[in-house]
Write a protein that holds these residues in place. Structure first.
Motif, mmCIF file in Angstrom:
data_model
loop_
_atom_site.group_PDB
_atom_site.id
_atom_site.type_symbol
_atom_site.label_atom_id
_atom_site.label_comp_id
_atom_site.label_asym_id
_atom_site.label_seq_id
_atom_site.Cartn_x
_atom_site.Cartn_y
_atom_site.Cartn_z
ATOM 1 N N MET A 63 11.322 -13.239 22.494
ATOM 2 C CA MET A 63 12.154 -12.538 21.524
ATOM 3 C C MET A 63 11.242 -11.884 20.489
ATOM 4 O O MET A 63 10.196 -12.436 20.135
ATOM 5 C CB MET A 63 13.125 -13.504 20.836
ATOM 6 C CG MET A 63 14.259 -12.818 20.099
ATOM 7 S SD MET A 63 15.410 -11.926 21.172
ATOM 8 C CE MET A 63 16.237 -13.291 22.006
ATOM 9 N N GLU A 64 11.632 -10.696 20.041
ATOM 10 C CA GLU A 64 10.971 -10.026 18.926
ATOM 11 C C GLU A 64 11.777 -10.351 17.669
ATOM 12 O O GLU A 64 12.964 -10.002 17.584
ATOM 13 C CB GLU A 64 10.913 -8.521 19.160
ATOM 14 C CG GLU A 64 10.175 -8.122 20.422
ATOM 15 C CD GLU A 64 8.710 -8.496 20.395
ATOM 16 O OE1 GLU A 64 7.987 -7.973 19.527
ATOM 17 O OE2 GLU A 64 8.291 -9.315 21.234
ATOM 18 N N ILE A 65 11.170 -11.031 16.706
ATOM 19 C CA ILE A 65 11.882 -11.547 15.542
ATOM 20 C C ILE A 65 11.341 -10.860 14.289
ATOM 21 O O ILE A 65 10.167 -11.029 13.932
ATOM 22 C CB ILE A 65 11.731 -13.076 15.450
ATOM 23 C CG1 ILE A 65 12.277 -13.727 16.724
ATOM 24 C CG2 ILE A 65 12.452 -13.606 14.213
ATOM 25 C CD1 ILE A 65 12.010 -15.206 16.833
ATOM 26 N N VAL A 66 12.201 -10.091 13.643
ATOM 27 C CA VAL A 66 11.828 -9.310 12.464
ATOM 28 C C VAL A 66 12.502 -9.907 11.240
ATOM 29 O O VAL A 66 13.718 -10.147 11.252
ATOM 30 C CB VAL A 66 12.243 -7.838 12.627
ATOM 31 C CG1 VAL A 66 11.920 -7.039 11.368
ATOM 32 C CG2 VAL A 66 11.563 -7.217 13.844
ATOM 33 N N GLN A 117 17.244 -11.444 9.072
ATOM 34 C CA GLN A 117 16.481 -11.815 10.260
ATOM 35 C C GLN A 117 17.138 -11.158 11.465
ATOM 36 O O GLN A 117 18.339 -11.292 11.688
ATOM 37 C CB GLN A 117 16.381 -13.320 10.468
ATOM 38 C CG GLN A 117 15.463 -13.638 11.645
ATOM 39 C CD GLN A 117 15.019 -15.077 11.697
ATOM 40 O OE1 GLN A 117 15.477 -15.826 12.548
ATOM 41 N NE2 GLN A 117 14.112 -15.472 10.807
ATOM 42 N N ILE A 118 16.328 -10.442 12.228
ATOM 43 C CA ILE A 118 16.817 -9.586 13.300
ATOM 44 C C ILE A 118 16.051 -9.910 14.578
ATOM 45 O O ILE A 118 14.813 -9.975 14.564
ATOM 46 C CB ILE A 118 16.627 -8.103 12.913
ATOM 47 C CG1 ILE A 118 17.381 -7.816 11.601
ATOM 48 C CG2 ILE A 118 17.103 -7.180 14.023
ATOM 49 C CD1 ILE A 118 16.886 -6.615 10.853
ATOM 50 N N TRP A 119 16.781 -10.118 15.674
ATOM 51 C CA TRP A 119 16.159 -10.405 16.958
ATOM 52 C C TRP A 119 16.395 -9.238 17.906
ATOM 53 O O TRP A 119 17.518 -8.741 18.030
ATOM 54 C CB TRP A 119 16.756 -11.652 17.594
ATOM 55 C CG TRP A 119 16.539 -12.931 16.855
ATOM 56 C CD1 TRP A 119 15.980 -13.103 15.623
ATOM 57 C CD2 TRP A 119 16.909 -14.239 17.308
ATOM 58 N NE1 TRP A 119 15.970 -14.431 15.282
ATOM 59 C CE2 TRP A 119 16.541 -15.153 16.298
ATOM 60 C CE3 TRP A 119 17.509 -14.717 18.467
ATOM 61 C CZ2 TRP A 119 16.759 -16.521 16.415
ATOM 62 C CZ3 TRP A 119 17.736 -16.076 18.589
ATOM 63 C CH2 TRP A 119 17.357 -16.973 17.579
ATOM 64 N N VAL A 120 15.325 -8.826 18.575
ATOM 65 C CA VAL A 120 15.402 -7.766 19.585
ATOM 66 C C VAL A 120 14.839 -8.314 20.892
ATOM 67 O O VAL A 120 13.772 -8.949 20.899
ATOM 68 C CB VAL A 120 14.597 -6.525 19.128
ATOM 69 C CG1 VAL A 120 14.556 -5.471 20.237
ATOM 70 C CG2 VAL A 120 15.203 -5.936 17.858
ATOM 71 N N LEU A 121 15.552 -8.071 21.984
ATOM 72 C CA LEU A 121 15.073 -8.501 23.296
ATOM 73 C C LEU A 121 13.790 -7.735 23.637
ATOM 74 O O LEU A 121 13.695 -6.533 23.392
ATOM 75 C CB LEU A 121 16.142 -8.261 24.354
ATOM 76 C CG LEU A 121 17.447 -9.028 24.138
ATOM 77 C CD1 LEU A 121 18.538 -8.492 25.045
ATOM 78 C CD2 LEU A 121 17.237 -10.520 24.379
ATOM 79 N N PRO A 122 12.788 -8.394 24.216
ATOM 80 C CA PRO A 122 11.481 -7.757 24.416
ATOM 81 C C PRO A 122 11.450 -6.833 25.624
ATOM 82 O O PRO A 122 12.264 -6.934 26.546
ATOM 83 C CB PRO A 122 10.551 -8.953 24.624
ATOM 84 C CG PRO A 122 11.434 -9.975 25.282
ATOM 85 C CD PRO A 122 12.781 -9.808 24.630
ATOM 86 N N LYS A 123 10.458 -5.969 25.610
ATOM 87 C CA LYS A 123 10.205 -5.083 26.759
ATOM 88 C C LYS A 123 9.486 -5.836 27.871
ATOM 89 O O LYS A 123 9.826 -5.716 29.043
ATOM 90 C CB LYS A 123 9.376 -3.882 26.292
ATOM 91 C CG LYS A 123 9.103 -2.840 27.357
ATOM 92 C CD LYS A 123 8.322 -1.680 26.760
ATOM 93 C CE LYS A 123 8.044 -0.603 27.793
ATOM 94 N NZ LYS A 123 7.293 0.540 27.195
ATOM 95 N N GLU A 124 8.464 -6.632 27.478
ATOM 96 C CA GLU A 124 7.716 -7.443 28.436
ATOM 97 C C GLU A 124 7.873 -8.907 28.073
ATOM 98 O O GLU A 124 7.763 -9.277 26.907
ATOM 99 C CB GLU A 124 6.229 -7.068 28.417
ATOM 100 C CG GLU A 124 5.939 -5.646 28.859
ATOM 101 C CD GLU A 124 4.454 -5.362 28.866
ATOM 102 O OE1 GLU A 124 3.691 -6.192 29.423
ATOM 103 O OE2 GLU A 124 4.055 -4.332 28.295
ATOM 104 N N LYS A 125 8.082 -9.757 29.073
ATOM 105 C CA LYS A 125 8.264 -11.185 28.841
ATOM 106 C C LYS A 125 6.954 -11.949 29.048
ATOM 107 O O LYS A 125 6.047 -11.507 29.730
ATOM 108 C CB LYS A 125 9.340 -11.742 29.775
ATOM 109 C CG LYS A 125 10.746 -11.271 29.442
ATOM 110 C CD LYS A 125 11.777 -12.018 30.267
ATOM 111 C CE LYS A 125 13.194 -11.661 29.835
ATOM 112 N NZ LYS A 125 14.211 -12.439 30.602
ATOM 113 N N ASN A 126 6.925 -13.117 28.395
ATOM 114 C CA ASN A 126 5.854 -14.102 28.588
ATOM 115 C C ASN A 126 4.474 -13.584 28.221
ATOM 116 O O ASN A 126 3.463 -14.020 28.784
ATOM 117 C CB ASN A 126 5.867 -14.637 30.029
ATOM 118 C CG ASN A 126 7.161 -15.353 30.350
ATOM 119 O OD1 ASN A 126 7.689 -16.108 29.538
ATOM 120 N ND2 ASN A 126 7.690 -15.097 31.542
ATOM 121 N N ILE A 127 4.409 -12.679 27.245
ATOM 122 C CA ILE A 127 3.109 -12.233 26.750
ATOM 123 C C ILE A 127 2.619 -13.222 25.684
ATOM 124 O O ILE A 127 3.354 -14.115 25.255
ATOM 125 C CB ILE A 127 3.169 -10.796 26.210
ATOM 126 C CG1 ILE A 127 4.000 -10.713 24.921
ATOM 127 C CG2 ILE A 127 3.701 -9.845 27.269
ATOM 128 C CD1 ILE A 127 3.959 -9.340 24.249
#
Length: 236
Positions: A63-66, A117-127
């Motif tokens: 997850m991308e967490i801003v 707090q904002i969550w965005v689904l990632p482009k690439e997983k498990n990085i």
């Protein structure tokens, strides 16, 4: 153009005493099937944390967490070794990637901290997990748009997604426009303060509006106002 309007008083709400949280999308005990996400935008929480209180260490992955502080100071610790304070004008992002744990608490013992707090689904997983924060001069968003999160702008914090976060603070009757980076994306607008019209749709404080099928968003400040625009892929 297609729109979906989320009025402020229709959000999910949880008041835990130390935490007063409003959920634009389904989160924790709030589940609304029609409001699970807007494209890759998964969570938009409007949080107030009492003096000296906070979230204990807890895990995230993929997850991308801003975090965007609105007032007060937020203290952050995580398993990448970062120990930071973020405040108004700062923007923080965590790429949770293959997994990390973090804690957040109010750094002050005499006042609340308010933040998005904002969550965005990632482009690439498990990085590999990644942390970044930057300070953005408030004067540089006065009557103009300021990009604070982007995959392709060295002046912004980097995100593992084709997503852009833009902030603006406008005097009454000021106008401008936002050009989408990708016409297949959508923009979710969140009114932090005041009232604003986007492509003719009137919004009040803490309202949210999802906009798709357009290349341009015309902005008019109906009062002195602050707005956050989140451009995300609609196909996930």
């Amino acid at each position: 153009m297609k729109t979906i309007l989320h009025k402020a008083n229709t959000r999910g709400h949880a008041n835990h005493g130390w935490l007063n949280s409003y959920h634009t999308f389904s989160f924790a005990g709030y589940h609304e099937p029609s409001r699970v996400h807007f494209g890759a935008l998964r969570v938009l929480n409007d949080d107030t944390v009492a003096a000296g209180m906070g979230f204990g260490k807890h895990p995230h992955d993929n997850m991308e967490i801003v975090s965007i502080p609105l007032s007060g100071d937020l203290e952050h610790n995580d398993t990448t070794g970062r120990h930071e304070i973020i405040k108004e004008g700062d923007v923080q992002i965590m790429t949770a990637g293959k997994g990390l744990s973090h804690s957040e608490k109010n750094a002050n013992h005499n006042k609340e901290v308010k933040f998005l707090q904002i969550w965005v689904l990632p482009k690439e997983k498990n990085i590999a997990p990644r942390y970044e924060q930057k300070s953005f001069p408030l004067a540089e968003r006065k009557n103009q748009l300021q990009t604070v999160v982007a995959p392709d702008d060295a002046n912004a914090v980097w995100i593992n997604q084709n997503a852009w976060f833009t902030l603006g603070s406008f005097d009454k009757d000021n106008t401008t426009s936002y050009q989408l980076h990708n016409t297949n994306s959508g923009v979710y607008a969140f009114v932090i303060k005041g009232s604003i019209s986007l492509n003719g749709v009137a919004l009040e404080e803490r309202d949210g509006l999802g906009i798709t099928d357009t290349a341009t968003i015309d902005i008019k400040a109906d009062t002195d106002t602050e707005v956050l625009l989140i451009e995300v892929p609609m196909q996930i």
